[in-house]
Design a protein around this motif. Sequence first.
Motif, short mmCIF file in Angstrom:
data_model
loop_
_atom_site.label_atom_id
_atom_site.label_comp_id
_atom_site.label_asym_id
_atom_site.label_seq_id
_atom_site.Cartn_x
_atom_site.Cartn_y
_atom_site.Cartn_z
N ASN A 242 9.04 20.29 -2.22
CA ASN A 242 10.38 19.40 -3.11
C ASN A 242 11.41 20.34 -3.71
O ASN A 242 10.79 21.64 -3.84
CB ASN A 242 9.79 18.69 -4.14
CG ASN A 242 9.07 17.39 -3.58
OD1 ASN A 242 7.73 17.32 -3.65
ND2 ASN A 242 9.74 16.33 -3.15
N VAL A 243 12.50 20.06 -3.71
CA VAL A 243 13.22 20.98 -4.55
C VAL A 243 13.52 20.39 -5.71
O VAL A 243 13.62 19.24 -6.10
CB VAL A 243 14.91 21.05 -3.78
CG1 VAL A 243 14.54 21.75 -2.42
CG2 VAL A 243 15.44 19.61 -3.77
N PHE A 244 13.88 21.24 -6.74
CA PHE A 244 13.64 20.96 -8.34
C PHE A 244 14.91 21.42 -8.85
O PHE A 244 14.99 22.49 -9.06
CB PHE A 244 12.41 21.20 -8.98
CG PHE A 244 12.32 21.03 -10.45
CD1 PHE A 244 13.01 19.96 -10.95
CD2 PHE A 244 11.66 21.82 -11.23
CE1 PHE A 244 12.83 19.67 -12.41
CE2 PHE A 244 11.65 21.77 -12.47
CZ PHE A 244 12.17 20.54 -13.09
N VAL A 245 15.98 20.76 -9.07
CA VAL A 245 17.10 21.22 -9.76
C VAL A 245 16.71 21.12 -11.32
O VAL A 245 16.44 20.08 -11.88
CB VAL A 245 18.27 20.27 -9.36
CG1 VAL A 245 19.71 20.72 -10.32
CG2 VAL A 245 18.62 20.32 -8.12
N THR A 246 17.10 22.10 -12.03
CA THR A 246 16.74 22.40 -13.51
C THR A 246 17.61 23.24 -14.16
O THR A 246 18.76 23.72 -13.49
CB THR A 246 15.43 22.93 -13.50
OG1 THR A 246 14.86 22.98 -14.97
CG2 THR A 246 15.38 24.41 -13.16
N LEU A 247 17.36 23.32 -15.52
CA LEU A 247 18.38 24.25 -16.18
C LEU A 247 17.92 24.89 -17.36
O LEU A 247 16.69 24.25 -17.93
CB LEU A 247 19.63 23.22 -16.83
CG LEU A 247 19.48 22.07 -17.80
CD1 LEU A 247 20.48 21.66 -18.50
CD2 LEU A 247 18.83 20.99 -17.05
N GLY A 248 18.26 25.93 -17.84
CA GLY A 248 17.65 26.44 -18.82
C GLY A 248 16.32 27.20 -18.88
O GLY A 248 15.87 27.54 -19.97
N ILE A 249 15.73 27.23 -17.91
CA ILE A 249 14.36 27.66 -17.57
C ILE A 249 14.38 28.94 -17.39
O ILE A 249 15.48 29.36 -16.38
CB ILE A 249 13.66 26.95 -16.48
CG1 ILE A 249 13.22 25.39 -16.77
CG2 ILE A 249 12.27 27.79 -16.21
CD1 ILE A 249 12.65 24.55 -15.75
N LYS A 250 13.67 30.12 -17.82
CA LYS A 250 13.81 31.43 -17.88
C LYS A 250 13.05 31.81 -16.85
O LYS A 250 11.81 31.05 -16.33
CB LYS A 250 13.36 32.09 -19.11
CG LYS A 250 14.55 31.90 -20.32
CD LYS A 250 13.99 32.69 -21.58
CE LYS A 250 15.00 32.59 -22.59
NZ LYS A 250 14.64 33.34 -23.80
N GLU A 251 13.27 32.94 -16.08
CA GLU A 251 12.60 33.58 -14.94
C GLU A 251 11.10 33.66 -15.08
O GLU A 251 10.20 33.35 -14.33
CB GLU A 251 13.09 34.71 -14.56
CG GLU A 251 14.35 34.79 -13.75
CD GLU A 251 14.38 34.15 -12.32
OE1 GLU A 251 13.26 33.94 -11.84
OE2 GLU A 251 15.58 34.06 -11.75
N ASP A 252 10.62 34.13 -16.37
CA ASP A 252 9.27 34.28 -16.59
C ASP A 252 8.50 32.90 -16.81
O ASP A 252 7.11 33.13 -16.95
CB ASP A 252 9.00 35.00 -17.81
CG ASP A 252 9.74 34.33 -19.21
OD1 ASP A 252 10.15 33.47 -19.06
OD2 ASP A 252 9.72 35.34 -20.23
N ALA A 253 9.01 31.72 -17.09
CA ALA A 253 8.23 30.51 -16.63
C ALA A 253 8.12 29.95 -15.42
O ALA A 253 7.57 29.04 -15.47
CB ALA A 253 9.15 29.66 -17.79
N VAL A 254 8.53 30.45 -14.60
CA VAL A 254 8.42 30.17 -13.19
C VAL A 254 7.21 30.57 -12.52
O VAL A 254 6.97 31.71 -12.72
CB VAL A 254 9.61 30.62 -12.13
CG1 VAL A 254 9.32 30.15 -10.71
CG2 VAL A 254 11.05 30.18 -12.84
N PRO A 255 6.28 29.75 -12.12
CA PRO A 255 5.06 29.93 -11.64
C PRO A 255 5.05 30.88 -10.06
O PRO A 255 6.18 30.69 -9.60
CB PRO A 255 4.38 28.64 -11.41
CG PRO A 255 5.37 27.58 -11.24
CD PRO A 255 6.47 28.13 -11.83
#
Length: 304
Positions: A242-255
């Motif tokens: 799936n694609v997940f449109v988001t905002l404000g998430i920092k790179e180090d929080a991406v699994p």
Amino acid sequence: MKKNFDLNLYRFLVVLYEKRTQAKVTFYLSISRATFQRYLAECREIFGNELFIANNKVYEPTLLASQIVSRVKDSLEQLEDSEFLVQSFGLNNKSLNFEFHMPSMLSEIFAIPIIQGLKSINDNVKITFLDWSQDAIEYPKKERIVIGVTSYPSEVSERVIERRLGELPLNVCLSERHRCASMEQVSLSDLNNDPSVRVTMGELDNSEHYQTLKRRTGIQLKQNLTVATVSTAFQCVKMNNNVFVTLGIKEDAVPDGVVMRPLILDGQPMLFDLGIQFHRIWYQHPVISQVEGILVKAFSDIYK
């Protein structure tokens, strides 16, 4: 009519006029059903009028009830709010009780900065985070400072003040297997009709908010999967592509297994405007100004 009229009965009439059901009134006023019936009976006896007609558990006001509420509502609010406001001129007051309402995705971004900002000024302050609720913001419980954070502009009543806080860039999170994963930035048109996952926005799920993008761009993602948390959305990206449109998430929080790319439209970054909402009794109050400062700082930290 009695010369000495209990102001609590006036408050009961106003709340029943606004809420219209026994369940909502008893919850809001923290009273029992028996007390509800007693208050209503007393009001009917005092005014010599039915005041509210019950129909399928909904209490519809009579003309007299509407006239009474229109005369006393503003004065009653001022009486109830004045004592609390006098005691709450700044964040150093030990009895401050904050209630923040925002969609869970925004809570992921702002909860910790708000907690750290408020606790750094007053370690005794009480803080609660709840899903966004227009009703809670329009009719705040006594002795609570209720603040909403959500998209801007929003549809609010005359009881609510809304101000723009700023904007956040929109990003899209993709599985490493997705055809757009190797791109430095992804155009919204590249995702047209891709299956998406989104995090619920509570009451806002039923608003016009989700139709705005389609009207502006003619592009629609298949929104057939809604989850409660950002972490669950990431799992859907990894497992189901799936694609997940988001905002404000920092790179180090991406699994691992997921990439995050800036989302653009017609070559320009896509932005999400955010606003703060609060009851009009808090207009220009120092506490609101201090909270706004904490939120603005959180914005600047995201852009670092």
